[in-house]
Design a protein around this motif. Structure first.
Motif, mmCIF file in Angstrom:
data_model
loop_
_atom_site.group_PDB
_atom_site.id
_atom_site.type_symbol
_atom_site.label_atom_id
_atom_site.label_comp_id
_atom_site.label_asym_id
_atom_site.label_seq_id
_atom_site.Cartn_x
_atom_site.Cartn_y
_atom_site.Cartn_z
ATOM 1 N N ASP A 7 0.827 -1.195 0.000
ATOM 2 C CA ASP A 7 0.000 0.000 0.000
ATOM 3 C C ASP A 7 0.869 1.256 0.000
ATOM 4 O OD1 ASP A 7 -1.946 -1.860 0.191
ATOM 5 O OD2 ASP A 7 -2.748 -1.202 2.117
ATOM 6 N N HIS A 36 0.505 5.818 -0.272
ATOM 7 C CA HIS A 36 -0.405 6.882 0.145
ATOM 8 C C HIS A 36 -0.198 8.123 -0.716
ATOM 9 C CE1 HIS A 36 -0.424 4.389 3.805
ATOM 10 N NE2 HIS A 36 -1.603 4.919 4.038
ATOM 11 N N ALA A 93 -4.922 5.731 1.187
ATOM 12 C CA ALA A 93 -4.111 4.550 0.887
ATOM 13 C C ALA A 93 -4.563 3.938 -0.434
ATOM 14 C CB ALA A 93 -4.250 3.522 2.008
ATOM 15 N N TYR A 94 -3.591 3.474 -1.215
ATOM 16 C CA TYR A 94 -3.931 2.822 -2.478
ATOM 17 C C TYR A 94 -2.889 1.773 -2.790
ATOM 18 C CZ TYR A 94 -0.256 5.580 -4.766
ATOM 19 O OH TYR A 94 0.941 6.128 -5.121
ATOM 20 N N ARG A 95 -3.204 0.889 -3.722
ATOM 21 C CA ARG A 95 -2.207 -0.054 -4.222
ATOM 22 C C ARG A 95 -2.495 -0.389 -5.670
ATOM 23 N NH1 ARG A 95 -1.657 -5.143 -0.821
ATOM 24 N NH2 ARG A 95 -0.359 -5.786 -2.560
ATOM 25 N N HIS A 122 -9.082 -4.546 0.442
ATOM 26 C CA HIS A 122 -8.923 -6.010 0.443
ATOM 27 C C HIS A 122 -10.221 -6.739 0.117
ATOM 28 C CE1 HIS A 122 -4.762 -5.877 1.573
ATOM 29 N NE2 HIS A 122 -5.055 -5.025 2.530
ATOM 30 N N TYR A 158 -8.065 1.462 -3.809
ATOM 31 C CA TYR A 158 -7.791 2.475 -2.791
ATOM 32 C C TYR A 158 -8.794 2.315 -1.653
ATOM 33 C CZ TYR A 158 -11.903 5.196 -4.196
ATOM 34 O OH TYR A 158 -13.196 5.602 -4.444
ATOM 35 N N ASP A 159 -8.430 2.803 -0.489
ATOM 36 C CA ASP A 159 -9.333 2.811 0.664
ATOM 37 C C ASP A 159 -10.112 4.118 0.668
ATOM 38 O OD1 ASP A 159 -8.608 0.327 1.686
ATOM 39 O OD2 ASP A 159 -7.000 1.151 2.928
#
Length: 266
Positions: free
Chosen positions: A4, A6, A16-18, A39, A57-58
């Motif tokens: 993750d 940011h 937060a992202y990935r 997730h 992303y969150d």
């Protein structure tokens, strides 16, 4: 696969992202339901990253993102995505949102159309304030000593009784996502849902759109999916047997529908 990362939005919120998947593929952004985090898409990554560069992303108030106090707005949640794309130098992306993520997808299709190629709106609605007591839910989550009871309520709305009847690793994962969601983040997103009505303006959406609904969804019902698909020009409607978290309950069908719709893009 990367961990993750940011970035910070214009109003100072860390998000937060990935990113997963090959650099040379079209970008598909994935937006989570309320009270989960990026997730919730883990089981979709192997199938979808074959064809797409996945950007998860969150949502503000969830997971590894900051949870500012006070009401959030759908405008702010939508701008978070636009600023994320800006930060990563991504001009346009496909966008898949489930539940709250589907509201964000509708907002993007209306207010940031130049950033979206194709849009997938799963298990969502354009308006819920008349049906759900958001102010009561905000008070309850901010007053709760822990999130256990709230998590059980979500499980009943999200999964079929068969999955809840016996120990289930998927249900345990999602229950834990709710339990670890910051109360003020959940309350902030409840406020965004309370204050938004996109029923008429989604007729402005021009992006090719796929609407996915669950035949047994009790929150964002199949009728909501039908209404969205009827309002957006040439939208495609797919109803799957299942409840709310169709990307895990009907993972293979869901991933197939997503991939085939997006791979039809020029």
């Amino acid at each position: 696969m990367s961990g993750d990362r940011h970035f910070t939005t214009g109003d100072g919120c860390r998000i937060a992202y990935r990113i997963d998947g090959p650099d040379n593929r079209p970008v598909l952004a994935l937006s989570n339901s309320i009270a989960t985090n990026l997730h919730m898409w883990d089981r979709s990554v192997p199938a979808l990253s074959r064809f797409f560069r996945l950007l998860r992303y969150d949502t503000r108030g969830h997971g590894g993102s900051d949870a500012p106090a006070g009401a959030y707005s759908m405008d702010r949640l939508g701008r978070d995505v636009v600023e994320l794309l800006d930060a990563l130098g991504i001009d346009r992306a496909h966008f898949l949102g489930l539940s709250l993520g589907g509201f964000i997808g509708q907002w993007l299709g209306i207010f940031a159309p130049e950033r979206i190629y194709r849009l997938i709106l799963s298990n969502t609605a354009s308006y819920l304030a008349s049906e759900l007591p958001f102010d009561d839910q905000i008070r309850a989550v901010l007053a709760a000593s822990n999130m256990d009871g709230i998590a059980e309520g979500f499980m009943r709305n999200w999964f079929p009784a068969t999955m809840l009847a016996a120990p289930n690793a998927i249900v345990d994962e999602f229950r834990n996502m709710v339990r670890t969601t910051p109360p003020r983040g959940l309350a902030g997103c409840y406020a965004a849902l309370r204050d938004v009505d996109l029923r008429r303006v989604i007729s402005l959406i021009a992006a090719p759109t796929l609407v996915i609904g669950g035949e047994s969804d009790t929150v964002t019902r199949a009728s909501h999916s039908k209404e969205i698909a009827a309002t957006i020009t040439n939208a495609k409607l797919v109803l799957l047997p299942g409840v709310h978290i169709l990307n895990v309950e009907q993972a293979d069908r869901f991933n197939d529908e997503v991939a085939s719709f997006l791979r039809g893009a020029p």
